[in-house]
Design a protein around this motif. Structure first.
Motif, PDB file in Angstrom:
ATOM      1  N   VAL A   1     -15.850  -8.571   0.329  1.00 36.84           N
ATOM      2  CA  VAL A   1     -15.604  -7.752  -0.861  1.00 36.84           C
ATOM      3  C   VAL A   1     -14.107  -7.744  -1.142  1.00 36.84           C
ATOM      4  O   VAL A   1     -13.295  -7.560  -0.226  1.00 36.84           O
ATOM      5  CB  VAL A   1     -16.132  -6.311  -0.637  1.00 36.84           C
ATOM      6  CG1 VAL A   1     -15.671  -5.376  -1.741  1.00 36.84           C
ATOM      7  CG2 VAL A   1     -17.654  -6.324  -0.554  1.00 36.84           C
ATOM      8  N   TYR A   2     -13.761  -7.960  -2.401  1.00 38.27           N
ATOM      9  CA  TYR A   2     -12.347  -8.014  -2.786  1.00 38.27           C
ATOM     10  C   TYR A   2     -11.798  -6.617  -3.040  1.00 38.27           C
ATOM     11  O   TYR A   2     -12.407  -5.811  -3.742  1.00 38.27           O
ATOM     12  CB  TYR A   2     -12.176  -8.881  -4.042  1.00 38.27           C
ATOM     13  CG  TYR A   2     -12.167 -10.357  -3.713  1.00 38.27           C
ATOM     14  CD1 TYR A   2     -10.970 -11.038  -3.550  1.00 38.27           C
ATOM     15  CD2 TYR A   2     -13.349 -11.042  -3.512  1.00 38.27           C
ATOM     16  CE1 TYR A   2     -10.955 -12.379  -3.215  1.00 38.27           C
ATOM     17  CE2 TYR A   2     -13.347 -12.389  -3.174  1.00 38.27           C
ATOM     18  CZ  TYR A   2     -12.148 -13.047  -3.024  1.00 38.27           C
ATOM     19  OH  TYR A   2     -12.123 -14.369  -2.685  1.00 38.27           O
ATOM     20  N   ASP A   3     -10.626  -6.386  -2.473  1.00 33.79           N
ATOM     21  CA  ASP A   3      -9.896  -5.134  -2.657  1.00 33.79           C
ATOM     22  C   ASP A   3      -8.519  -5.523  -3.195  1.00 33.79           C
ATOM     23  O   ASP A   3      -7.985  -6.572  -2.814  1.00 33.79           O
ATOM     24  CB  ASP A   3      -9.781  -4.456  -1.278  1.00 33.79           C
ATOM     25  CG  ASP A   3      -9.175  -3.072  -1.347  1.00 33.79           C
ATOM     26  OD1 ASP A   3      -9.252  -2.448  -2.405  1.00 33.79           O
ATOM     27  OD2 ASP A   3      -8.615  -2.621  -0.332  1.00 33.79           O
ATOM     28  N   TYR A   4      -7.932  -4.696  -4.079  1.00 33.95           N
ATOM     29  CA  TYR A   4      -6.701  -5.105  -4.777  1.00 33.95           C
ATOM     30  C   TYR A   4      -5.593  -4.067  -4.631  1.00 33.95           C
ATOM     31  O   TYR A   4      -5.861  -2.869  -4.460  1.00 33.95           O
ATOM     32  CB  TYR A   4      -7.008  -5.319  -6.264  1.00 33.95           C
ATOM     33  CG  TYR A   4      -7.949  -6.481  -6.475  1.00 33.95           C
ATOM     34  CD1 TYR A   4      -7.469  -7.781  -6.552  1.00 33.95           C
ATOM     35  CD2 TYR A   4      -9.327  -6.279  -6.544  1.00 33.95           C
ATOM     36  CE1 TYR A   4      -8.336  -8.855  -6.712  1.00 33.95           C
ATOM     37  CE2 TYR A   4     -10.206  -7.346  -6.707  1.00 33.95           C
ATOM     38  CZ  TYR A   4      -9.699  -8.632  -6.788  1.00 33.95           C
ATOM     39  OH  TYR A   4     -10.552  -9.697  -6.935  1.00 33.95           O
ATOM     40  N   ALA A   5      -4.355  -4.551  -4.738  1.00 34.38           N
ATOM     41  CA  ALA A   5      -3.209  -3.656  -4.581  1.00 34.38           C
ATOM     42  C   ALA A   5      -2.042  -4.099  -5.465  1.00 34.38           C
ATOM     43  O   ALA A   5      -1.926  -5.274  -5.817  1.00 34.38           O
ATOM     44  CB  ALA A   5      -2.760  -3.631  -3.119  1.00 34.38           C
ATOM     45  N   LEU A   6      -1.200  -3.121  -5.780  1.00 41.83           N
ATOM     46  CA  LEU A   6       0.040  -3.368  -6.523  1.00 41.83           C
ATOM     47  C   LEU A   6       1.208  -2.850  -5.691  1.00 41.83           C
ATOM     48  O   LEU A   6       1.042  -1.926  -4.894  1.00 41.83           O
ATOM     49  CB  LEU A   6       0.045  -2.597  -7.842  1.00 41.83           C
ATOM     50  CG  LEU A   6      -1.061  -2.895  -8.846  1.00 41.83           C
ATOM     51  CD1 LEU A   6      -0.967  -1.931 -10.026  1.00 41.83           C
ATOM     52  CD2 LEU A   6      -0.951  -4.348  -9.317  1.00 41.83           C
ATOM     53  N   MET A   7       2.387  -3.415  -5.912  1.00 36.69           N
ATOM     54  CA  MET A   7       3.603  -2.892  -5.277  1.00 36.69           C
ATOM     55  C   MET A   7       4.641  -2.664  -6.377  1.00 36.69           C
ATOM     56  O   MET A   7       4.839  -3.525  -7.234  1.00 36.69           O
ATOM     57  CB  MET A   7       4.148  -3.901  -4.260  1.00 36.69           C
ATOM     58  CG  MET A   7       5.300  -3.377  -3.435  1.00 36.69           C
ATOM     59  SD  MET A   7       4.782  -2.066  -2.305  1.00 36.69           S
ATOM     60  CE  MET A   7       4.361  -3.011  -0.859  1.00 36.69           C
TER      61      MET A   7
END
Ligand SMILES: Cc1cc2nc3c(=O)[nH]c(=O)nc-3n(C[C@H](O)[C@H](O)[C@H](O)COP(=O)(O)OP(=O)(O)OC[C@H]3O[C@@H](n4cnc5c(N)ncnc54)[C@H](O)[C@@H]3O)c2cc1C
Length: 468
Positions: free
Chosen positions: A266-272
């Motif tokens: 399952v794909y999980d996403y993040a920003l910085m």
């Protein structure tokens, strides 16, 4: 486009499409691929946290043991190098999940989980691993009225089980971190540390090499077969013959057929963000630098980095029918826009801030959300998988379990019901996709008012679920 969406597009305009952590200076040059026949007492497949902890602990238990690690790409390129860096003491994907599944065992699991986190801290210090390890604890925040009852119940149960958690009303939680969306919170002061995920991988990798572990990168294992009293790993560069094998392949594991039934990628996403200026940080008041997660079913997680950026991730958990893992899927514009809009709603004080990085990665989701363990090839192979988005800390415990199992040792760990039981398998495709999409749709609806529809209640009754 609404103004929120326009602002989000502007904030994301220059974000590089790659994991922030892995783009930092300090990445080690890749080790040579295997080029010839190898032998080992213990061969470990995979050099994420799971594999590196297994190799390191194997050497610490028995320095004379000959250990080889074989990695398809480079150490930490997958989930271990691109996660949120919440290194939790929980072995059960959170206290609530542990309480619902193993109520009679939870005190033991919590004790072992805290000892595991202490063990990680001690290892970081012993080997001088510069990964920003900071035991800040974690704030769990309510951002909708219906979250408050769940927070209070969590606080009550956790306190009854001897955990030191503090219930905060709206003013107190906003004094810790000021968001107009907060209605209350629980602060677990000691059960979670923040780490720089990639620097932790690189440090563990270095420690393994220093103890004499032989690492082959860019060396995919294509097949495992029995060979005499041991096993053979088949790689393009040659075979590895080993007495024992630990399978630490995370969401990428295709080598053991049975794992395909238990784990979905399952794909999980993040920003910085860019680094915050001192006045921006002061406007948030985030003095104790806790990791934060909200109580939504589709939850956000966020934290500060050493140089005062904010990592902001979660919410969407995307399963692609068929479950193929591809580099293109690491990017998902719609999810990044949603995350950026939610960020702006949470921290209006940071208007105009830019994101510098956007990325995704796969987690190994299983239907009970926490790792399961087992053996194959008559006990010559052990595996640990199914960490479901909370494996930064728990993989070290899983490594210990794999070593116990391979050694045929009866330990407190191997006696646990959590270790001895397996999750319910996912149905095969195309039913699998249908079930997961229906569950995601239901979860999104439940997030509006906390009410779980009949489908979710049925899954709850069966102890099944889908989470990130
Ligand atoms: C965006 C994101 C955010 C997350 N945030 C958190 C968080 O804040 N806290 C937390 O606890 N967890 C978090 N997680 C989950 C956490 O990162 C994982 O649970 C953990 O890294 C799993 O480690 P692993 O070693 O089992 O798997 P991986 O890191 O996936 O490593 C498996 C390795 O095995 C190798 N491999 C697979 N097959 C083969 C083969 N046939 N031959 C050779 N090598 C092979 C792969 O190349 C890979 O390097 C997050 C994950 C993601 C993606």
């Amino acid at each position: 486009m609404t103004s929120g969406r326009t602002d989000a597009a502007r904030a994301l305009a220059d974000a590089e499409p790659r994991p922030y952590w892995l783009s930092q200076a300090g990445a080690p040059p890749a080790a040579d691929p295997l080029g010839g026949a190898e032998t080992a007492d213990l061969a470990v497949v995979g050099a994420g946290y799971s594999g590196l902890w297994t190799a390191l602990l194997a050497k610490e238990r028995d320095p004379g043991r000959d250990v080889v690690v074989v990695e398809a790409e480079t150490a930490g390129w997958a989930a271990s190098g691109r996660n949120g860096g919440f290194c939790s003491a929980s072995l059960t994907h959170g206290f609530d999940n542990g309480l619902s599944r193993w109520p009679g065992e939870l005190d033991t699991l919590e004790r072992l989980g805290r000892a595991n986190l202490d063990g990680i801290e001690a290892t970081v210090r012993r080997y001088g691993i510069d990964c920003g390890f900071a035991r800040t604890g974690e704030l769990s925040v309510a951002t909708a009225g219906w979250h408050l009852a769940g927070l209070a119940a969590y606080h009550r149960e956790a306190t009854a089980h001897g955990l030191s958690v503090e219930l905060l009303d709206r003013d107190r939680v906003r004094a810790e971190l000021d968001s107009p969306t907060y209605l209350g919170g629980v602060w677990d002061r000691t059960g979670c540390a923040m780490v720089d995920p990639a620097r932790l991988v690189w440090g563990l990798r270095r420690a393994c090499l220093d103890l004499g572990v032989r690492l082959y990168e860019n060396t995919p294992v294509r097949r495992i077969t029995g060979r005499g009293a041991g096993l053979r790993l088949h790689t393009p560069g040659g075979p590895v013959d080993a007495d024992r094998v630990a399978l630490a392949t995370g969401a990428h594991g295709r080598l053991l057929r049975r794992l395909r039934h238990y784990v979905v990628p399952v794909y999980d996403y993040a920003l910085m963000t860019e680094p915050l200026r001192p006045d921006q940080l002061a406007a948030l008041g985030w003095r104790h630098r806790q990791g934060v997660g909200d109580r939504g079913y589709q939850f956000h997680y966020y934290r500060l980095t050493d140089d005062d950026r904010i990592l902001w991730g979660g919410y969407d958990a995307v399963y692609h029918p068929g479950g193929r893992i591809t580099a293109e899927r690491d990017q998902r514009a719609a999810t990044f826009r949603t995350l950026a809009v939610h960020f702006a709603e949470t921290f209006p004080q940071l208007e105009g801030i830019r994101f510098t990085h956007r990325w995704g990665g796969v987690i190994d989701v299983c239907s009970r959300f926490s790792a399961f363990f087992g053996t194959g090839f008559g006990g010559r192979l052990a595996y640990a998988a199914g960490y479901t988005g909370l494996g930064v800390g728990a993989t070290r415990f899983g490594a210990d379990v794999m070593l116990d199992l391979l050694g045929g040792e009866r330990t407190e760990r191997t006696g646990l019901a959590m270790v001895r039981s397996r999750p319910v398998p996912f149905p095969p495709e195309p039913v699998r996709s249908g079930v997961i999409q229906l569950t995601r749709w239901s979860i999104a609806r439940a997030d509006r008012d906390g009410r779980r529809n009949r489908w979710l209640r049925t899954l709850d009754a069966l102890g099944l679920g889908f989470d990130s």
